[in-house]
Design a protein around this motif. Structure first.
Motif, PDB file in Angstrom:
ATOM      1  N   SER A  56      -2.759  -5.892   7.093  1.00 44.94           N
ATOM      2  CA  SER A  56      -3.835  -5.985   6.823  1.00 44.94           C
ATOM      3  C   SER A  56      -5.132  -6.758   7.617  1.00 44.94           C
ATOM      4  O   SER A  56      -6.312  -6.087   8.288  1.00 44.94           O
ATOM      5  CB  SER A  56      -3.955  -7.530   6.306  1.00 44.94           C
ATOM      6  OG  SER A  56      -3.184  -8.593   6.750  1.00 44.94           O
ATOM      7  N   GLU A  57      -4.137  -6.508   9.654  1.00 45.46           N
ATOM      8  CA  GLU A  57      -4.975  -6.651  10.380  1.00 45.46           C
ATOM      9  C   GLU A  57      -5.825  -5.378  10.843  1.00 45.46           C
ATOM     10  O   GLU A  57      -6.796  -5.086  12.150  1.00 45.46           O
ATOM     11  CB  GLU A  57      -3.841  -7.283  11.662  1.00 45.46           C
ATOM     12  CG  GLU A  57      -3.124  -6.494  12.557  1.00 45.46           C
ATOM     13  CD  GLU A  57      -2.043  -6.366  11.569  1.00 45.46           C
ATOM     14  OE1 GLU A  57      -1.106  -4.877  12.340  1.00 45.46           O
ATOM     15  OE2 GLU A  57      -1.550  -6.846  10.435  1.00 45.46           O
ATOM     16  N   LEU A  58      -5.396  -4.490  10.174  1.00 43.82           N
ATOM     17  CA  LEU A  58      -6.073  -2.860  10.742  1.00 43.82           C
ATOM     18  C   LEU A  58      -7.452  -2.970  10.186  1.00 43.82           C
ATOM     19  O   LEU A  58      -7.879  -1.498  10.170  1.00 43.82           O
ATOM     20  CB  LEU A  58      -5.463  -2.290  10.531  1.00 43.82           C
ATOM     21  CG  LEU A  58      -3.965  -1.590  11.155  1.00 43.82           C
ATOM     22  CD1 LEU A  58      -3.154  -0.700  10.815  1.00 43.82           C
ATOM     23  CD2 LEU A  58      -4.890  -1.971  12.095  1.00 43.82           C
ATOM     24  N   GLY A  59      -7.291  -3.633   9.069  1.00 43.10           N
ATOM     25  CA  GLY A  59      -9.083  -3.766   8.621  1.00 43.10           C
ATOM     26  C   GLY A  59      -9.418  -3.813   6.684  1.00 43.10           C
ATOM     27  O   GLY A  59      -7.815  -3.385   6.219  1.00 43.10           O
ATOM     28  N   LYS A  60     -10.302  -3.916   6.330  1.00 45.89           N
ATOM     29  CA  LYS A  60     -10.489  -3.567   4.708  1.00 45.89           C
ATOM     30  C   LYS A  60      -9.915  -1.798   4.356  1.00 45.89           C
ATOM     31  O   LYS A  60      -9.734  -1.265   5.079  1.00 45.89           O
ATOM     32  CB  LYS A  60     -11.555  -3.665   4.116  1.00 45.89           C
ATOM     33  CG  LYS A  60     -12.706  -3.245   5.428  1.00 45.89           C
ATOM     34  CD  LYS A  60     -14.138  -3.739   4.428  1.00 45.89           C
ATOM     35  CE  LYS A  60     -15.334  -2.713   5.334  1.00 45.89           C
ATOM     36  NZ  LYS A  60     -16.357  -2.525   4.318  1.00 45.89           N
ATOM     37  N   GLY A  61      -9.046  -2.306   3.475  1.00 44.24           N
ATOM     38  CA  GLY A  61      -8.825  -0.828   2.879  1.00 44.24           C
ATOM     39  C   GLY A  61      -7.909  -0.697   3.281  1.00 44.24           C
ATOM     40  O   GLY A  61      -6.753   0.284   2.535  1.00 44.24           O
ATOM     41  N   ILE A  62      -7.068  -1.154   3.749  1.00 44.55           N
ATOM     42  CA  ILE A  62      -5.662  -0.814   4.441  1.00 44.55           C
ATOM     43  C   ILE A  62      -4.518  -1.271   3.600  1.00 44.55           C
ATOM     44  O   ILE A  62      -3.860   0.025   3.308  1.00 44.55           O
ATOM     45  CB  ILE A  62      -4.701  -1.548   5.958  1.00 44.55           C
ATOM     46  CG1 ILE A  62      -6.173  -0.668   7.140  1.00 44.55           C
ATOM     47  CG2 ILE A  62      -3.857  -1.463   6.302  1.00 44.55           C
ATOM     48  CD1 ILE A  62      -5.387   0.856   7.265  1.00 44.55           C
ATOM     49  N   THR A  63      -4.751  -2.269   2.993  1.00 44.73           N
ATOM     50  CA  THR A  63      -3.333  -2.313   1.507  1.00 44.73           C
ATOM     51  C   THR A  63      -3.056  -2.375   0.558  1.00 44.73           C
ATOM     52  O   THR A  63      -2.816  -1.485  -0.199  1.00 44.73           O
ATOM     53  CB  THR A  63      -3.880  -4.510   1.454  1.00 44.73           C
ATOM     54  OG1 THR A  63      -5.329  -4.500   1.194  1.00 44.73           O
ATOM     55  CG2 THR A  63      -3.720  -5.121   2.819  1.00 44.73           C
ATOM     56  N   MET A  64      -4.957  -1.709   0.256  1.00 47.67           N
ATOM     57  CA  MET A  64      -4.753  -1.008  -0.875  1.00 47.67           C
ATOM     58  C   MET A  64      -4.239   0.778  -0.731  1.00 47.67           C
ATOM     59  O   MET A  64      -3.608   1.012  -1.866  1.00 47.67           O
ATOM     60  CB  MET A  64      -6.820  -0.555  -0.673  1.00 47.67           C
ATOM     61  CG  MET A  64      -6.660   0.559  -2.083  1.00 47.67           C
ATOM     62  SD  MET A  64      -8.558   0.825  -2.523  1.00 47.67           S
ATOM     63  CE  MET A  64      -9.222  -1.471  -2.676  1.00 47.67           C
ATOM     64  N   LEU A  65      -4.464   0.681   0.728  1.00 46.12           N
ATOM     65  CA  LEU A  65      -3.890   1.870   0.493  1.00 46.12           C
ATOM     66  C   LEU A  65      -1.921   2.026   0.616  1.00 46.12           C
ATOM     67  O   LEU A  65      -1.042   2.903   0.846  1.00 46.12           O
ATOM     68  CB  LEU A  65      -3.910   2.516   2.408  1.00 46.12           C
ATOM     69  CG  LEU A  65      -3.682   3.868   2.849  1.00 46.12           C
ATOM     70  CD1 LEU A  65      -3.688   5.287   1.888  1.00 46.12           C
ATOM     71  CD2 LEU A  65      -4.055   4.779   3.723  1.00 46.12           C
ATOM     72  N   ARG A  66      -1.781   1.313   1.583  1.00 44.49           N
ATOM     73  CA  ARG A  66      -0.645   0.946   1.710  1.00 44.49           C
ATOM     74  C   ARG A  66       0.490   0.876   0.172  1.00 44.49           C
ATOM     75  O   ARG A  66       1.162   1.214  -0.211  1.00 44.49           O
ATOM     76  CB  ARG A  66      -0.163  -0.590   2.130  1.00 44.49           C
ATOM     77  CG  ARG A  66       1.294  -0.943   2.474  1.00 44.49           C
ATOM     78  CD  ARG A  66       1.699  -2.259   3.286  1.00 44.49           C
ATOM     79  NE  ARG A  66       1.560  -2.943   2.362  1.00 44.49           N
ATOM     80  CZ  ARG A  66       1.189  -4.730   2.724  1.00 44.49           C
ATOM     81  NH1 ARG A  66       2.272  -4.520   4.181  1.00 44.49           N
ATOM     82  NH2 ARG A  66       1.033  -5.948   2.416  1.00 44.49           N
TER      83      ARG A  66
END
Length: 451
Positions: free
Chosen positions: A334-344
């Motif tokens: 999540s420290e990479l910014g919004k949308g990352i957890t959705m991609l993961r």
């Protein structure tokens, strides 16, 4: 000294040398036979010591009293098959009533010590049947892939598992994957094995390497599209999204939904289309995802949001259109910014090489299997290439890819360069490969012969 004693000493010395220098040869010549004998002799006592026996049933006790015989002993699981393999042996058991496959899995470490094997893993084949795979030596110390592997379209062997079986990357079963690992952990070698395995197949390879292309551009002969900076990567990803829309339009036009068409002939993805109409599948390899999502200005933040949006759309919708993602990075959270957890959440296949902290392992496995987190953080720094692979089913295993040099990967890509498909949407990003100079005449002689 008599000749039988001398022959025995030679055999013992040869066995000791093979066990020290060539464990695989030792297993095939001596170890396999000794291991089978140990299992057959110790089986009953080992099962009882490991708590894998059940007391006799009531009807057996009644029959023993009626016949005035001693009470029957506890029974161990019935052996269905004991099959030696090139790396160990496979023991298939029929569980007794009241036993569970978890009991066998919990006793795996005790079985390993009792039978004198290097490793023991178990899995449930069906209700009441458990398969125990035993390895006789450390197969991951020096990886040797078997010559005969089960290769199918979009299914390639990339590594060897700790139980001696082959680890396949099946894009039709697991369309998208995530690979993380610290520097010098073996990610690049794993990625080279992916590329060399896909090179002979009918597939379009798309690479995004924001490290100035040092990892993927040497393999450009087999790539249909390459990008070495975030700006080009954004244009390439949006072109892929447009290509995905065109593929869905083709599927919609060829679905053939009517009352008279059997269900088996209704098209829902590219694999249901006739072969002459089927678009070429696409595999997108992102070498370092953090370079795509980091930003230092408002303009770069807008570009980053568009990149993440394109990646998420490809991950959510790309499977039926034959678009598959392979995301690599040192960290992914999540420290990479919004949308990352959705991609993961869309990346089903997870592979973690050595990581520097537990948080990195949690990024890969924390949402599917906590046991794999502990296995990932215990990978020693001196064993490059060792990784933990898992998927959304919760199963995990240690793997290691064979060491592939960059020169070897380049040779494979150049050999299969003629199989690189032309995808119209990716044509502007097709790398320009300079043909190699002819090796028949040295360049100095050619220059001197020119008038």
């Amino acid at each position: 000294m008599t000749w039988p004693m001398a022959l025995l000493l030679v055999v013992v010395a040869a066995a000791g040398f093979l066990r020290w220098r060539r464990p695989a040869w030792y297993w095939l010549t001596f170890g396999c036979t000794f291991a089978v004998i140990r299992v057959l002799i110790r089986y009953g006592s080992v099962m009882e010591a490991c708590g894998l026996t059940v007391p006799p049933s009531r009807w057996r006790l009644v029959l023993a009293r009626m016949a005035d015989r001693p009470a029957p002993e506890s029974r161990a699981p019935r052996v269905l098959r004991l099959r030696p393999t090139r790396t160990g042996q496979v023991l298939r058991l029929r569980l007794r009533p009241g036993q569970d496959a978890f009991d066998v899995a919990a006793a795996s470490d005790r079985l390993r010590h009792s039978f004198g094997m290097y490793g023991v893993t178990s899995r449930e084949l069906r209700s009441g049947v458990v398969e125990i795979r035993m390895t006789g030596y450390d197969v991951l110390k020096r990886v040797r892939m078997p010559s005969g592997t089960d290769t199918r379209p979009m299914r390639i062997p990339v590594a060897l598992r700790e139980d001696g079986s082959v680890h396949y990357r099946d894009y039709r079963a697991v369309p998208h994957g995530l690979t993380i690992g610290a520097t010098e952990s073996g990610k690049s070698v794993y990625q080279r094995n992916l590329v060399t395995g896909l090179a002979p197949h009918h597939v379009a390879l798309v690479g995004i390497d924001c490290k100035q292309g040092v990892e993927l551009f040497p393999l450009a002969g087999r790539f249909s599209a390459l990008a070495d900076n975030p700006d080009t990567a954004l244009e390439l990803l949006e072109a892929l999204v447009s290509h995905m829309g065109d593929v869905y339009q083709l599927i919609r036009a060829e679905q053939r939904i009517s009352v008279s068409i059997p269900d088996a002939e209704i098209a829902a993805d590219i694999w249901d289309l006739p072969e002459n109409l089927r678009p070429v599948p696409v595999v997108v390899l992102v070498d370092e995802v953090a370079e795509l999502v980091l930003f230092a200005s408002k303009e770069e933040e807008k570009r980053r949001d568009r990149i993440i949006t394109a990646l998420v759309r490809l991950a959510q919708l790309g499977r039926a259109a034959g678009v598959h993602l392979e995301i690599c990075g040192q960290r992914f959270g999540s420290e990479l910014g919004k949308g990352i957890t959705m991609l993961r959440a869309q990346l089903t296949g997870r592979t973690a090489h050595r990581v520097n902290d537990e948080t990195s392992a949690n990024m890969a496995f924390g949402d599917i299997t906590p046991d794999a987190v502990l296995a990932a953080i215990q990978i020693p720094a001196e064993t490059r290439g060792i990784a933990v692979a898992a998927d959304s089913s919760g199963g995990w295993y240690r793997i290691r890819a064979p060491h592939t040099l960059l020169r070897q990967a380049v040779n494979v890509c150049n050999k299969h360069a003629d199989r690189t498909p032309d995808v119209p949407a990716l044509a502007p990003f097709r790398p320009v490969v300079t043909p190699l100079p002819s090796a028949r005449v040295p360049s100095a002689k050619t220059a001197s012969a020119t008038p």
